[in-house]
Design a protein around this motif. Structure first.
Motif, PDB file in Angstrom:
ATOM      1  N   LEU A 277     122.492  55.900  39.584  1.00 29.86           N
ATOM      2  CA  LEU A 277     122.335  57.020  39.070  1.00 29.86           C
ATOM      3  C   LEU A 277     123.768  57.968  39.109  1.00 29.86           C
ATOM      4  O   LEU A 277     123.838  58.843  38.351  1.00 29.86           O
ATOM      5  CB  LEU A 277     121.548  57.798  40.138  1.00 29.86           C
TER       6      LEU A 277
ATOM      7  N   ASP B   8     116.440  52.764  34.076  1.00 26.17           N
ATOM      8  CA  ASP B   8     117.667  52.905  33.971  1.00 26.17           C
ATOM      9  C   ASP B   8     118.416  52.482  32.529  1.00 26.17           C
ATOM     10  O   ASP B   8     118.894  53.217  31.973  1.00 26.17           O
ATOM     11  CB  ASP B   8     118.521  52.069  35.161  1.00 26.17           C
TER      12      ASP B   8
ATOM     13  N   LEU C 150     116.238  59.142  33.261  1.00 27.02           N
ATOM     14  CA  LEU C 150     116.935  59.623  34.419  1.00 27.02           C
ATOM     15  C   LEU C 150     115.638  60.142  35.331  1.00 27.02           C
ATOM     16  O   LEU C 150     115.729  59.842  36.330  1.00 27.02           O
ATOM     17  CB  LEU C 150     117.824  60.688  34.223  1.00 27.02           C
TER      18      LEU C 150
ATOM     19  N   CYS D  88     113.744  57.154  36.547  1.00 27.16           N
ATOM     20  CA  CYS D  88     114.585  56.632  37.858  1.00 27.16           C
ATOM     21  C   CYS D  88     114.496  57.773  39.358  1.00 27.16           C
ATOM     22  O   CYS D  88     114.435  57.262  40.303  1.00 27.16           O
ATOM     23  CB  CYS D  88     116.202  56.595  37.526  1.00 27.16           C
ATOM     24  N   LEU D  89     114.683  58.942  39.006  1.00 28.20           N
ATOM     25  CA  LEU D  89     114.690  60.142  40.056  1.00 28.20           C
ATOM     26  C   LEU D  89     113.179  59.961  40.719  1.00 28.20           C
ATOM     27  O   LEU D  89     112.908  60.178  41.906  1.00 28.20           O
ATOM     28  CB  LEU D  89     115.128  61.419  39.662  1.00 28.20           C
TER      29      LEU D  89
END
Length: 231
Positions: free
Chosen positions: A41, A97, A102, A105-106
């Motif tokens: 990240l 990813d 994003l 991913c978060l």
């Protein structure tokens, strides 16, 4: 479901040590993957690179600290099983990813995994041995910081990430609940109630969804959908 009280636990017994090996392996591998995920990240969010690298380093220290907890009991973490159980969640993170998602991913690392960790450590703390207890208490505080980063990032962009958050939650939550289900007997053997742990995880995750912008009924529907997928 009943679990042994702290005074009833025999941390020298074969049953405890075998269960602890598997749970310790999950913790060590999970923290190591968190380190890797935050570093990925940091590459994708250059404005926050320094902060994300700091969070990654914290996760790496947690892995080392929990290896020490196992060593203190003369137990080697079962990392093979842990890697197998975490593989689908890790693969999902890498997929998102590579896609440049994003938000996905978060949600995986910053919401799902961190809520998983906070819930697990909170339930372990009352039955932790004297060596592991202060380490676990310190880690709980750190994991709350990691959760907070993801919540802020997603909240600031909620209008554009809402659909992605829903989609990835529907994929990641059944995997996570499946991990907890597969470890139920081991959790119970070291003094933790797996049903209460699932309830705590669900409560934390619902609260995180509401924090980033979901209305409570929508957050509940996301969790209900994950539970239905497990049925």
């Amino acid at each position: 479901m009943t679990t042994p009280s702290t005074t009833q636990l025999d941390i020298t017994s074969t049953a405890y040590r075998n269960a602890y090996s598997r749970i310790n392996g999950m913790v060590v591998v999970g923290e190591g993957l968190a380190d890797r995920h935050f570093r990925l990240l940091s590459r994708s969010i250059p404005d926050d690179q320094q902060e994300l690298e700091r969070l990654a380093a914290m996760e790496g220290r947690h892995a080392s600290d929990f290896v020490g907890c196992g060593r203190n009991l003369g137990v080697k973490p079962d990392v093979g099983l842990a890697r197998q159980l975490f593989a689908p969640l890790h693969a999902l993170f890498l997929e998102r990813d590579r896609a440049g998602d994003l938000a996905g991913c978060l949600v995986i690392q910053g919401l799902v995994v961190e809520c998983f960790a906070v819930a697990a450590y909170r339930h372990y703390l009352p039955v932790a041995d004297a060596y592991a207890a202060p380490i676990t208490a310190a880690v709980i505080a750190d994991e709350g910081e990691h959760l907070g980063y993801a919540e802020r990032w997603l909240q600031e962009r909620f209008a554009t990430v809402e659909a992605s958050a829903v989609a990835i939650s529907r994929r990641a939550l059944p995997i996570t609940l499946g991990i907890l289900q597969s470890l139920a007997a081991d959790l119970q053997a070291i003094g933790m109630d797996p049903i209460e742990l699932v309830a705590s995880f669900s409560e934390l995750f619902q609260r995180a969804l509401e924090t980033i912008g979901f209305e409570p009924p929508a957050a509940r529907r996301i969790l209900a959908g994950a539970a239905a997928a497990m049925a």
